[in-house]
Design an enzyme around this catalytic site. Structure first.
Site, PDB file in Angstrom:
ATOM      1  N   LYS A 151     -18.677 -17.912  -0.292  1.00  0.00           N
ATOM      2  CA  LYS A 151     -20.147 -17.922  -0.277  1.00  0.00           C
ATOM      3  C   LYS A 151     -20.800 -17.165  -1.424  1.00  0.00           C
ATOM      4  O   LYS A 151     -20.325 -16.098  -1.825  1.00  0.00           O
ATOM      5  CB  LYS A 151     -20.629 -17.284   1.024  1.00  0.00           C
ATOM      6  CG  LYS A 151     -20.282 -18.112   2.244  1.00  0.00           C
ATOM      7  CD  LYS A 151     -20.746 -17.393   3.482  1.00  0.00           C
ATOM      8  CE  LYS A 151     -20.632 -18.305   4.696  1.00  0.00           C
ATOM      9  NZ  LYS A 151     -21.061 -17.629   5.904  1.00  0.00           N
ATOM     10  N   GLY A 162     -12.997  -4.610  -0.101  1.00  0.00           N
ATOM     11  CA  GLY A 162     -14.398  -4.196   0.053  1.00  0.00           C
ATOM     12  C   GLY A 162     -14.778  -3.120  -0.948  1.00  0.00           C
ATOM     13  O   GLY A 162     -15.868  -3.152  -1.529  1.00  0.00           O
ATOM     14  N   ARG A 212       0.822  -1.222   0.000  1.00  0.00           N
ATOM     15  CA  ARG A 212       0.000   0.000   0.000  1.00  0.00           C
ATOM     16  C   ARG A 212       0.855   1.271   0.000  1.00  0.00           C
ATOM     17  O   ARG A 212       0.441   2.298  -0.546  1.00  0.00           O
ATOM     18  CB  ARG A 212      -0.943  -0.015   1.203  1.00  0.00           C
ATOM     19  CG  ARG A 212      -2.047  -1.012   0.980  1.00  0.00           C
ATOM     20  CD  ARG A 212      -2.970  -1.092   2.149  1.00  0.00           C
ATOM     21  NE  ARG A 212      -4.193  -1.785   1.758  1.00  0.00           N
ATOM     22  CZ  ARG A 212      -5.066  -2.263   2.607  1.00  0.00           C
ATOM     23  NH1 ARG A 212      -4.875  -2.129   3.896  1.00  0.00           N
ATOM     24  NH2 ARG A 212      -6.153  -2.873   2.180  1.00  0.00           N
ATOM     25  N   GLY A 217      -9.535  -9.400  -1.392  1.00  0.00           N
ATOM     26  CA  GLY A 217      -8.456  -9.784  -0.488  1.00  0.00           C
ATOM     27  C   GLY A 217      -7.818 -11.123  -0.788  1.00  0.00           C
ATOM     28  O   GLY A 217      -6.610 -11.222  -0.973  1.00  0.00           O
TER      29      GLY A 217
HETATM   30  P1  AMP Z   1     -14.156 -14.913  -0.014  1.00  0.00           P
HETATM   31  O1  AMP Z   1     -13.671 -14.093   1.134  1.00  0.00           O
HETATM   32  O2  AMP Z   1     -15.636 -15.072  -0.066  1.00  0.00           O
HETATM   33  O3  AMP Z   1     -13.549 -14.505  -1.328  1.00  0.00           O
HETATM   34  O4  AMP Z   1     -13.643 -16.407   0.298  1.00  0.00           O
HETATM   35  C1  AMP Z   1     -12.300 -16.760   0.343  1.00  0.00           C
HETATM   36  C2  AMP Z   1     -12.184 -18.054   1.071  1.00  0.00           C
HETATM   37  O5  AMP Z   1     -12.938 -19.056   0.415  1.00  0.00           O
HETATM   38  C3  AMP Z   1     -10.763 -18.584   1.148  1.00  0.00           C
HETATM   39  O6  AMP Z   1     -10.308 -18.504   2.470  1.00  0.00           O
HETATM   40  C4  AMP Z   1     -10.894 -20.047   0.684  1.00  0.00           C
HETATM   41  O7  AMP Z   1     -10.198 -20.936   1.495  1.00  0.00           O
HETATM   42  C5  AMP Z   1     -12.382 -20.294   0.770  1.00  0.00           C
HETATM   43  N1  AMP Z   1     -12.813 -21.371  -0.113  1.00  0.00           N
HETATM   44  C6  AMP Z   1     -12.527 -21.529  -1.403  1.00  0.00           C
HETATM   45  N2  AMP Z   1     -13.032 -22.683  -1.875  1.00  0.00           N
HETATM   46  C7  AMP Z   1     -13.645 -23.301  -0.843  1.00  0.00           C
HETATM   47  C8  AMP Z   1     -14.335 -24.540  -0.694  1.00  0.00           C
HETATM   48  N3  AMP Z   1     -14.498 -25.371  -1.726  1.00  0.00           N
HETATM   49  N4  AMP Z   1     -14.812 -24.855   0.521  1.00  0.00           N
HETATM   50  C9  AMP Z   1     -14.633 -24.008   1.560  1.00  0.00           C
HETATM   51  N5  AMP Z   1     -14.010 -22.821   1.487  1.00  0.00           N
HETATM   52  C10 AMP Z   1     -13.508 -22.454   0.294  1.00  0.00           C
END
Ligand code: AMP
Length: 395
Positions: free
Chosen positions: A197, A376, A35, A353
């Site tokens: 998610k 974000g 940064r 991130g």
């Molecule tokens: P996000 O913050 O929503 O972009 O999610 C990132 C996180 O999703 C990372 O820490 C990954 O480890 C997790 N992730 C990716 N694929 C999977 C999966 N198949 N099952 C559980 N967690 C996951």
């Protein structure tokens, strides 16, 4: 869009909101200076014009004044990166600051103490913003990481500068990169959305669905789609309350002529651990007691074909649990495909991130066109939201 190029900073004091919210270790050393590096071009341009820079930032989430969150800890690092001596004042408002700033000469850089030592910063307090506004002739916002917050120094302050406010180089680049993907893109455009998610990406999907040609879905959110389509997902991550939403997204994509690509095979594990037993199966045939933690080789191949044909690529979110070595392949293969497409002339933007962490960890950082500095903030822009920090400059 007003940028640094619209001003000559000679003998002017630029009050720059930077995002120096960098990670520090136990002995207060900066462990990732991305940064600070990112803000360098803005600061150097102003100094080269013959101006001086007053830098303001937050660091962490202090409750009042907390020494461990003092920006004093980063002064040496900022000095080294800029190649210019940076002085520091242990407050961000008040008489002492006023004296130091009145003595600031062209070519000098001053860093103010953590803005969040005052609750008024996050509260977006107008009086506090007005006090800060006294420290410069021109207000420059270069803090993309906090552009989605209506804080005193990121948005409220802009009203005190009428014409004398602009975007710094970093913020301008961030805006242009997203615009290049969403509004001025060369087709075909492919968005890769991974991560945990569906619920955290739904706003993005809804906003981009008629702007892109392909959406590649990966990561944990895969299984909500697969279950909604009647597949067996075993113990994989799922949001049962989003099954209808997943179906609605698939239907909407059909109507908009946007192709959604789901993983066809998965690397599954019998526990959420790097040491778990693993096997590769079809994504819709995961036995009970097993969970999908990465995409399989057929999926990587299929995704790479889509990416190779794309002229514009957006990547947000990993395709598997890349933090564990045994489940990083899908994310690494995706990074390789994007790097190759970029080399062949595609524009690629990586943000969010975890995908930024993955890109850096696996060495793709300089093989994509642009790596965003805001998690974000980027998500909110992709959702089509107006960011207060950007809006305040445009008004
Ligand atoms: P996000 O913050 O929503 O972009 O999610 C990132 C996180 O999703 C990372 O820490 C990954 O480890 C997790 N992730 C990716 N694929 C999977 C999966 N198949 N099952 C559980 N967690 C996951």
């Amino acid at each position: 869009m007003k940028t640094l190029n619209d001003y000559n900073f000679e003998n002017k004091k630029a009050l720059i909101r930077v995002d120096f919210n960098v990670p520090l270790n136990d002995v207060f050393e900066v462990t990732d200076d991305t940064r600070i590096q990112a803000a360098k071009p803005t600061i150097i341009k102003i100094l080269e014009d013959g101006g001086s820079c007053v830098l303001m930032s937050h660091l962490g989430r202090p409750k009042g004044v907390e020494e461990k969150y003092s920006l004093r800890h980063i002064v040496e690092t900022v000095t080294t990166i800029l190649g210019v001596k940076v002085s520091f004042v242990e407050d961000c408002i008040g008489d002492k600051v006023e004296t130091v700033i009145s003595n600031l000469k062209a070519g000098e850089v001053l860093l103010l103490e953590n803005l969040r030592f005052y609750g008024e910063e996050k509260a977006g307090d107008v009086t506090f913003a007005e006090k800060l506004s006294k420290w410069g002739d021109i207000y420059v916002n270069d803090a993309f990481g906090t552009a989605h917050r209506a804080h005193a120094s990121t948005a409220v302050i802009a009203q005190f500068f009428s014409e004398n406010k602009c975007f710094g180089n970093l913020l301008a680049q961030e805006i242009e990169s997203i615009d290049k993907v969403l509004n001025n893109s060369e087709k075909p455009v492919t968005a890769i959305l991974g991560g945990a998610k569906v619920s955290s990406k739904i706003g993005v999907i809804e906003n981009i669905i008629d702007k892109v040609d392909h959406i590649i879905v990966g990561g944990g959110m895969t299984f909500t789609f697969i279950k909604a389509l009647g597949g067996k997902i075993g113990n994989s991550l799922v949001e049962d309350d989003k099954l209808n939403l997943a179906l609605a997204i698939l239907k909407l994509a059909k109507e908009k002529n946007t192709e959604i690509h789901l993983p066809v095979d998965a690397l599954i594990a019998d526990s959420f651990s790097n040491e778990a037993n693993t096997k590769t199966v079809n994504t819709n045939e995961i036995p009970d007691g097993w969970m999908g933690l990465d995409c399989g080789p057929q999926t990587s191949e299929k995704f790479a074909e889509v990416i190779a044909k794309s002229k514009t690529i957006l990547w947000n979110g990993p395709l598997g649990v890349f933090e564990m070595e045994n489940f990083a392949s899908g994310t690494i293969e995706l990074g390789k495909a994007i790097a190759e497409a970029t080399q062949n002339g595609a524009f690629s933007l990586v943000g969010g991130g975890d995908s930024v962490a993955a890109v850096k960890q696996f060495g793709f950082g300089n093989k994509v066109s642009y790596v965003s500095t805001g998690g974000g903030a980027m998500l909110e822009m992709l959702e089509g939201q107006t960011l207060p920090g950007i809006e305040a400059i445009l008004q």
